[in-house]
Design an enzyme around this catalytic site. Structure first.
Site, mmCIF file in Angstrom:
data_model
loop_
_atom_site.group_PDB
_atom_site.id
_atom_site.type_symbol
_atom_site.label_atom_id
_atom_site.label_comp_id
_atom_site.label_asym_id
_atom_site.label_seq_id
_atom_site.Cartn_x
_atom_site.Cartn_y
_atom_site.Cartn_z
ATOM 1 N N GLY A 50 -63.634 -27.390 -76.727
ATOM 2 C CA GLY A 50 -62.302 -26.798 -76.673
ATOM 3 C C GLY A 50 -61.296 -27.840 -76.245
ATOM 4 O O GLY A 50 -61.657 -28.828 -75.599
ATOM 5 N N GLN A 55 -53.479 -30.810 -72.871
ATOM 6 C CA GLN A 55 -54.426 -31.928 -72.755
ATOM 7 C C GLN A 55 -54.112 -33.058 -73.721
ATOM 8 O O GLN A 55 -54.732 -34.125 -73.650
ATOM 9 C CB GLN A 55 -55.857 -31.449 -73.011
ATOM 10 C CG GLN A 55 -56.375 -30.508 -71.933
ATOM 11 C CD GLN A 55 -57.819 -30.131 -72.217
ATOM 12 O OE1 GLN A 55 -58.075 -29.211 -72.973
ATOM 13 N NE2 GLN A 55 -58.751 -30.859 -71.629
ATOM 14 N N CYS A 108 -64.706 -30.632 -68.427
ATOM 15 C CA CYS A 108 -63.379 -30.616 -69.036
ATOM 16 C C CYS A 108 -63.059 -32.016 -69.543
ATOM 17 O O CYS A 108 -63.305 -32.986 -68.820
ATOM 18 C CB CYS A 108 -62.349 -30.176 -67.999
ATOM 19 S SG CYS A 108 -60.664 -30.129 -68.644
ATOM 20 N N LEU A 109 -62.532 -32.122 -70.744
ATOM 21 C CA LEU A 109 -62.235 -33.443 -71.306
ATOM 22 C C LEU A 109 -61.164 -34.176 -70.491
ATOM 23 O O LEU A 109 -61.070 -35.396 -70.560
ATOM 24 C CB LEU A 109 -61.793 -33.323 -72.769
ATOM 25 C CG LEU A 109 -62.876 -32.814 -73.741
ATOM 26 C CD1 LEU A 109 -62.315 -32.695 -75.151
ATOM 27 C CD2 LEU A 109 -64.100 -33.727 -73.732
ATOM 28 N N HIS A 150 -61.400 -20.860 -70.299
ATOM 29 C CA HIS A 150 -61.139 -22.206 -69.772
ATOM 30 C C HIS A 150 -59.886 -22.793 -70.430
ATOM 31 O O HIS A 150 -59.013 -23.338 -69.752
ATOM 32 C CB HIS A 150 -62.377 -23.078 -70.046
ATOM 33 C CG HIS A 150 -62.225 -24.532 -69.691
ATOM 34 N ND1 HIS A 150 -63.034 -25.161 -68.774
ATOM 35 C CD2 HIS A 150 -61.366 -25.484 -70.145
ATOM 36 C CE1 HIS A 150 -62.662 -26.437 -68.674
ATOM 37 N NE2 HIS A 150 -61.657 -26.657 -69.503
ATOM 38 N N GLU A 151 -59.803 -22.669 -71.758
ATOM 39 C CA GLU A 151 -58.660 -23.255 -72.476
ATOM 40 C C GLU A 151 -57.374 -22.501 -72.149
ATOM 41 O O GLU A 151 -56.314 -23.108 -72.014
ATOM 42 C CB GLU A 151 -58.912 -23.265 -73.988
ATOM 43 C CG GLU A 151 -60.125 -24.075 -74.436
ATOM 44 C CD GLU A 151 -60.209 -25.461 -73.841
ATOM 45 O OE1 GLU A 151 -59.155 -26.081 -73.599
ATOM 46 O OE2 GLU A 151 -61.335 -25.935 -73.583
ATOM 47 N N HIS A 154 -55.732 -23.756 -69.113
ATOM 48 C CA HIS A 154 -54.957 -24.993 -69.294
ATOM 49 C C HIS A 154 -53.490 -24.683 -69.624
ATOM 50 O O HIS A 154 -52.602 -25.436 -69.248
ATOM 51 C CB HIS A 154 -55.540 -25.831 -70.442
ATOM 52 C CG HIS A 154 -56.676 -26.719 -70.034
ATOM 53 N ND1 HIS A 154 -56.537 -27.706 -69.096
ATOM 54 C CD2 HIS A 154 -57.962 -26.779 -70.451
ATOM 55 C CE1 HIS A 154 -57.702 -28.338 -68.953
ATOM 56 N NE2 HIS A 154 -58.587 -27.786 -69.761
HETATM 57 NI NI NI Z 1 -60.578 -28.358 -69.984
#
Ligand code: NI
Length: 185
Positions: A50, A55, A108-109, A150-151, A154
């Site tokens: 995701g 991000q 998380c990226l 999760h997304e 963000h």
């Molecule tokens: Ni994330």
């Protein structure tokens, strides 16, 4: 707006954009579609499941998700726990969560080197606009439901380090501090 999709890169904590509340997207234009497709590319390159617009430095309410089958932990009833290919959600809302909160490790990226247990409802629905601008409503369980939540976090400036269990917070504390320190150099 005029964003060059090829210039987009994944930003890491503590970039301020990750802490801002993103703005709704007014119209689903070609620009939005191009950025979504670049986000899918970046997510895949980074081996993520995701990626949310903040991000990549954009304060837009949009995220992409791609949860391959087989990575799911348990299927909850009949709700899919994987996506069939990449998904794009514009101005999304999570609705109708059901079930007792379940803890599962998340990464998380934008927080490389950090992973911790987060408790979330196991089954949720999502309401959003799709890439054609039409409303969609989908329901999911397992890893897909977790990924959407999760997304969505963000888009509200919320990160897993805010939601982790106490144990995970302690475990990741020095890694978080290190990232904050590196950013100041
Ligand atoms: Ni994330």
């Amino acid at each position: 707006m005029a964003v060059d999709p090829s210039s987009l890169q994944i930003v890491v904590y503590p970039a301020p954009v990750l802490r801002q509340v993103a703005d709704p997207i007014g119209a689903v234009t070609d620009e939005v579609r191009e950025i979504a497709s670049r986000m899918i590319e970046l997510m895949r390159e980074a081996d993520g499941i995701g990626l949310a617009a903040p991000q990549v430095g954009l304060r837009w309410r949009m995220f992409v998700a791609e949860v391959p089958p087989g990575e799911e932990r348990v299927a909850e009833g009949d709700e899919p726990s994987a996506s069939l290919g990449p998904q794009v959600f514009i101005n999304p809302k999570i609705v109708d969560p059901v079930g007792e909160l379940e803890a599962m490790e998340e990464g998380c990226l934008s927080l490389p080197d950090i992973a911790g247990e987060v408790r979330r409802p196991p089954v949720v629905s999502i309401e959003a606009l799709g890439l054609d601008g039409a409303p969609v409503r989908l329901r999911a369980s397992g890893l897909l439901a977790r990924c959407w939540q999760h997304e969505l976090d963000h888009l509200d400036g919320v990160l897993i380090i805010d939601r982790m269990t106490q144990m995970s917070r302690i475990k990741n504390r020095s890694a978080v501090k290190r990232m904050e320190k590196e950013a100041r150099v």
